[in-house]
Design an enzyme around this catalytic site. Structure first.
Site, mmCIF file in Angstrom:
data_model
loop_
_atom_site.group_PDB
_atom_site.id
_atom_site.type_symbol
_atom_site.label_atom_id
_atom_site.label_comp_id
_atom_site.label_asym_id
_atom_site.label_seq_id
_atom_site.Cartn_x
_atom_site.Cartn_y
_atom_site.Cartn_z
ATOM 1 N N PRO A 221 41.122 89.944 56.949
ATOM 2 C CA PRO A 221 39.964 89.032 56.983
ATOM 3 C C PRO A 221 40.576 87.690 57.407
ATOM 4 O O PRO A 221 41.804 87.519 56.865
ATOM 5 C CB PRO A 221 39.598 89.193 55.628
ATOM 6 C CG PRO A 221 40.105 90.357 54.877
ATOM 7 C CD PRO A 221 41.320 90.677 55.687
ATOM 8 N N GLY A 224 40.284 85.553 62.478
ATOM 9 C CA GLY A 224 39.815 84.833 63.652
ATOM 10 C C GLY A 224 38.959 85.766 64.374
ATOM 11 O O GLY A 224 38.750 85.355 65.846
ATOM 12 N N HIS A 442 66.210 94.069 56.091
ATOM 13 C CA HIS A 442 65.937 95.550 56.286
ATOM 14 C C HIS A 442 65.591 95.485 57.750
ATOM 15 O O HIS A 442 66.237 96.395 58.237
ATOM 16 C CB HIS A 442 64.772 95.628 55.430
ATOM 17 C CG HIS A 442 64.205 97.112 55.483
ATOM 18 N ND1 HIS A 442 64.506 97.867 54.417
ATOM 19 C CD2 HIS A 442 63.490 97.722 56.384
ATOM 20 C CE1 HIS A 442 63.769 99.220 54.859
ATOM 21 N NE2 HIS A 442 63.440 98.809 56.197
ATOM 22 N N GLU A 443 64.852 94.715 58.206
ATOM 23 C CA GLU A 443 64.228 94.787 59.527
ATOM 24 C C GLU A 443 65.494 94.468 60.607
ATOM 25 O O GLU A 443 65.476 95.077 61.433
ATOM 26 C CB GLU A 443 62.907 93.788 59.962
ATOM 27 C CG GLU A 443 61.802 94.316 58.946
ATOM 28 C CD GLU A 443 61.344 95.601 59.307
ATOM 29 O OE1 GLU A 443 61.755 96.344 60.039
ATOM 30 O OE2 GLU A 443 60.693 96.140 58.244
ATOM 31 N N HIS A 446 67.484 97.714 60.874
ATOM 32 C CA HIS A 446 66.833 98.686 61.946
ATOM 33 C C HIS A 446 67.030 98.218 63.222
ATOM 34 O O HIS A 446 67.355 98.928 64.210
ATOM 35 C CB HIS A 446 65.387 98.609 61.487
ATOM 36 C CG HIS A 446 64.806 99.301 60.526
ATOM 37 N ND1 HIS A 446 65.089 100.658 60.196
ATOM 38 C CD2 HIS A 446 63.911 99.019 59.616
ATOM 39 C CE1 HIS A 446 64.520 101.155 59.084
ATOM 40 N NE2 HIS A 446 63.742 100.295 58.613
ATOM 41 N N ASP A 519 60.918 104.791 55.083
ATOM 42 C CA ASP A 519 61.808 105.319 56.136
ATOM 43 C C ASP A 519 62.438 106.454 55.441
ATOM 44 O O ASP A 519 62.856 107.489 56.269
ATOM 45 C CB ASP A 519 62.968 104.112 56.100
ATOM 46 C CG ASP A 519 62.305 102.865 56.630
ATOM 47 O OD1 ASP A 519 61.405 103.235 57.474
ATOM 48 O OD2 ASP A 519 62.736 102.024 56.473
HETATM 49 P P1 ADP Z 1 37.518 86.909 60.526
HETATM 50 O O1 ADP Z 1 36.279 87.288 61.398
HETATM 51 O O2 ADP Z 1 38.663 87.563 61.297
HETATM 52 O O3 ADP Z 1 37.334 87.355 59.082
HETATM 53 P P2 ADP Z 1 36.783 84.332 61.150
HETATM 54 O O4 ADP Z 1 36.612 84.556 62.737
HETATM 55 O O5 ADP Z 1 35.551 84.459 60.610
HETATM 56 O O6 ADP Z 1 37.815 85.565 60.789
HETATM 57 O O7 ADP Z 1 37.654 82.879 60.817
HETATM 58 C C1 ADP Z 1 37.052 82.031 59.830
HETATM 59 C C2 ADP Z 1 37.532 80.901 60.193
HETATM 60 O O8 ADP Z 1 38.726 80.527 60.108
HETATM 61 C C3 ADP Z 1 36.995 80.323 61.488
HETATM 62 O O9 ADP Z 1 35.734 79.932 61.520
HETATM 63 C C4 ADP Z 1 38.045 79.256 61.908
HETATM 64 O O10 ADP Z 1 37.658 78.127 61.370
HETATM 65 C C5 ADP Z 1 39.227 79.832 61.263
HETATM 66 N N1 ADP Z 1 40.272 80.446 62.019
HETATM 67 C C6 ADP Z 1 40.635 81.812 61.455
HETATM 68 N N2 ADP Z 1 41.575 82.111 62.743
HETATM 69 C C7 ADP Z 1 41.491 80.978 63.546
HETATM 70 C C8 ADP Z 1 42.597 81.094 64.636
HETATM 71 N N3 ADP Z 1 43.314 81.896 64.943
HETATM 72 N N4 ADP Z 1 42.520 79.834 65.097
HETATM 73 C C9 ADP Z 1 41.574 78.699 64.714
HETATM 74 N N5 ADP Z 1 40.908 78.778 63.762
HETATM 75 C C10 ADP Z 1 40.985 80.118 63.109
HETATM 76 ZN ZN ZN Z 2 62.238 100.248 57.221
#
Ligand code: ADP
Ligand code: ZN
Ligand code: MG
Length: 644
Positions: A221, A224, A442-443, A446, A519
């Protein structure tokens, strides 16, 4: 985050599973009650007066009664107009009286006739009336139902029940472009390609290529996904229908399905175009036979309709279905099948560089003081998703405003970070310092082992940005080609790669963590197969202990042949030996290359992900120990040629 529309719908449909608001329900029932009451009342005879039977008889005998109407349960009668009443002009409406008949009064007819009373009888049951009194409330209900469902639907454009509520973006309203989305470059590039498909579909279809039908944006979540979709709407230059999956589902069964149908009808008319369904998981949850939630028929029907529609349009019809979800694991497998959402675009949490880019985007709208260094902020905010960063900028601005500053200062940002961290730590996995260091080493372990092993391919990327469920970091290593046979040295190499993470932890911290459990699980499974299935144990020789078909017919056969306890013990010992040796070898390699290990881990802690040239240079300094080759290829010379 806000929904991509300014739609002023008063009644968000996904809040109350029963749809109607309580007040609406109450008013509805009041109206029904009122109508039914009036109906019953009007069907009652007017102004009738209940009279005792004895009085009725007296009136008949004294000749006052003009007419009677006898029915099953009562007798209605009318008196002769009184003479003085005529004078006063009141005759027009002689009042009707009612009495209850004595069930067995055989004398009544004769008595009435002897006084010349007009007699009528009512048929035993008045079926038309009965039917009407049944139908009337039903009709009322039906009418109200219709009225209500229209009420629910009333959007700005007062759409009807089955119409999809998809919004079409116009290019003029507040536009989001790809420049507003930062830190998710790979996803951006992929989506831009897809927009290209639509804009220049001829170029692709001319050569017989099929344009993808469905693209699924997957990611945690706030990374973006919705924003990316809006950016496409702004950039694609084709109509863009947007709808949240929960909007399909209303209280009426069948509405969702018809909305899906309607949406696709509209889309096909406007092709080329993009249809975006946000939060697809609300609709596309797996259709398991006994889900604990009752009444998901509606959701299932809607999902089925969606699947049918996706199959229904031609790949080159110019409609691309875009969807977003942060829970791909709950989606119905049917949705992910080839020909549906077969393209998946991962929108991940940003690494340090990405965070800086996102901060840059959002900082444009606030006044920054000179002491604000966004790169430093990016370094201090590991685990923040785009939405968190947007929030951070806003919080800092609020704090600065409260202090009446002229511009937002670094101190405000620091305070805002501290505030947010406490809340975030629970929500998304934010690692503390020791955890982060552990994951980095760890990474790196690997990666170092992986770069030495035959057939394992190039190490493409290392990252300690937590992703998906459970993984705190990952090392991406792509094999050069498809393999159908694995050589023994490759299997042994794979074992070492798997154990390399744990080995690096032990070597660096002299203490191990739970992070290697996956792993270890994989390594143990692989070692067991080496011994029991592939015949790669010197002690056992090419003896299969496992039955291969057991993998297909699980439960039907014993997974292992019947074996003696002694053999079983040997197998267990062999498995353990193999793993122990692989682990020792991994430790050996890391020990020899400890400076490289340090180097990579530090770089990782700094940048959070390494790839390309940087990674290549770091890995180029690794020296393998001499005994590695002979361990990887132990040889199996059983054939002894005896020379005479
Ligand atoms: P999702 O749908 O993935 O849950 P959203 O697209 O609704 O997230 O993002 C919520 C807010 O967070 C956007 O309106 C923006 O203001 C900000 N945001 C999230 N990701 C980005 C990003 N990659 N670049 C710029 N702003 C972002
Ligand atoms: Zn590992
Ligand atoms: Mg979203």
């Amino acid at each position: 985050m806000q929904n991509p529309t300014p739609s002023p719908r008063p009644n968000p449909p996904n809040q109350n599973p029963n749809g109607l608001k309580p007040t609406l329900v109450n008013i509805g029932w009041l109206v029904v009650w009122f109508l039914v009451m009036t109906f019953t009342l009007t069907r009652m005879p007017p102004r009738s007066e209940q009279v005792p039977y004895s009085e009725f008889l007296t009136q008949v005998e004294s000749g006052q009664v003009a007419a009677v109407r006898v029915s099953e349960r009562r007798i209605e009668y009318r008196l002769k107009p009184a003479d003085d009443a005529v004078l006063e002009g009141e005759t027009a409406d002689p009042s009707v009286s009612v009495t209850t008949p004595l069930p067995a009064d055989p004398d009544l007819p004769r008595l009435l006739r002897s006084h010349a009373v007009e007699i009528t009888a009512v048929p035993v049951s008045n079926w038309v009336g009965g039917l009407w009194s049944l139908l009337f409330p039903l009709l009322m209900l039906w009418f109200l139902w219709g009225a209500f469902s229209n009420r629910i639907q009333e959007g700005p454009a007062a759409l009807s029940v089955g119409k999809s509520k998809a919004r079409i973006y116009s290019q003029t309203e507040h536009r989001v472009t790809f420049d507003d989305v930062a830190g998710v470059d790979e996803a951006k590039a992929e989506l831009q390609e897809i927009v290209g498909f639509l804009k220049e579909s001829k170029r692709y279809t001319r050569l017989g290529a099929k344009i993808p039908k469905g693209v699924l944006l997957v990611g945690p979540p706030g990374t973006g996904k919705t924003l990316l979709a809006r950016a496409i709407a702004g950039e694609a230059g084709v109509p863009f229908f947007s709808m949240s999956a929960s909007e399909f589902i209303e209280m009426f069964v069948g509405v969702g399905a018809s909305r899906v149908r309607n949406l696709f009808e509209q889309a096909k008319k406007q092709a080329p175009c993009i249809v975006f369904i946000d939060e697809l998981d609300a609709l596309g949850k797996s259709r398991t036979p006994n889900t604990p939630f009752a009444g998901n028929d509606e959701r299932e029907q809607t999902l089925n309709q969606l699947l049918a529609e996706m199959d229904g349009f031609e790949p080159n019809a110019g409609v691309i279905l875009l969807a977003a979800t942060n829970r791909p694991e709950v989606l119905d497998p049917a949705l992910l099948r080839a020909g549906r959402f077969d393209r998946r675009v991962v929108v991940d949490r940003p690494d340090r560089q990405g965070r800086e880019a996102i901060l840059n985007v959002h900082a444009k709208s606030v006044h920054l003081a000179d002491d604000v260094a966004l790169s430093k902020l990016a370094a201090r905010t590991p685990g923040f998703a785009g939405a968190d960063l947007a929030n951070l900028v806003n919080e800092a601005a609020l704090l600065a405003a409260r202090k009446n500053r002229a511009a937002v200062m670094m101190a405000d940002f620091n305070e805002a970070i501290e505030r947010m961290l406490t809340g975030l730590e629970k929500k998304s996995r934010i690692l503390n310092d020791l955890e982060k260091r552990t994951v980095a080493y760890h990474e790196a372990g690997h990666a170092i082992i992986g770069s030495l092993m035959p057939g394992a391919g190039k190490v493409e990327k290392i990252s300690i940005v937590p992703r998906g469920v459970g993984a705190l970091g990952y090392t991406l290593q792509l094999p050069e080609d498809d393999r159908f046979l694995m050589m023994e040295d490759e299997i042994r190499g794979r074992l070492m790669i798997l154990l390399g993470g744990r080995a690096a932890e032990e070597l660096t911290f002299d203490r191990v963590s739970t992070g290697a459990s996956d792993d270890i699980q994989k390594a143990t499974d692989l070692a067991e197969r080496c011994i029991t299935l592939y015949g790669m144990s010197k002690t056992l020789g090419p003896v299969a202990v496992e039955r291969t078909q057991a993998q297909f017919l699980e439960g039907l056969t014993q997974p292992r042949r019947p074996i003696s306890p002694h053999l079983s013990e040997t197998i267990d010992r062999e498995i353990k030996d193999l793993i122990d040796q692989a682990y020792q070898m991994a430790l050996e390699i890391l020990l020899r290359n400890q400076t490289v290990l340090e180097h990579i881990a530090q770089n990782l802690l700094d940048a959070e992900s390494l790839e390309g040239e940087t990674l290549k240079t770091l890995l180029s300094n690794i020296r393998p120990p001499t005994e590695l080759q002979s361990w990887l290829n132990p040889g199996h010379q059983r054939l002894r040629v005896s020379h005479v």
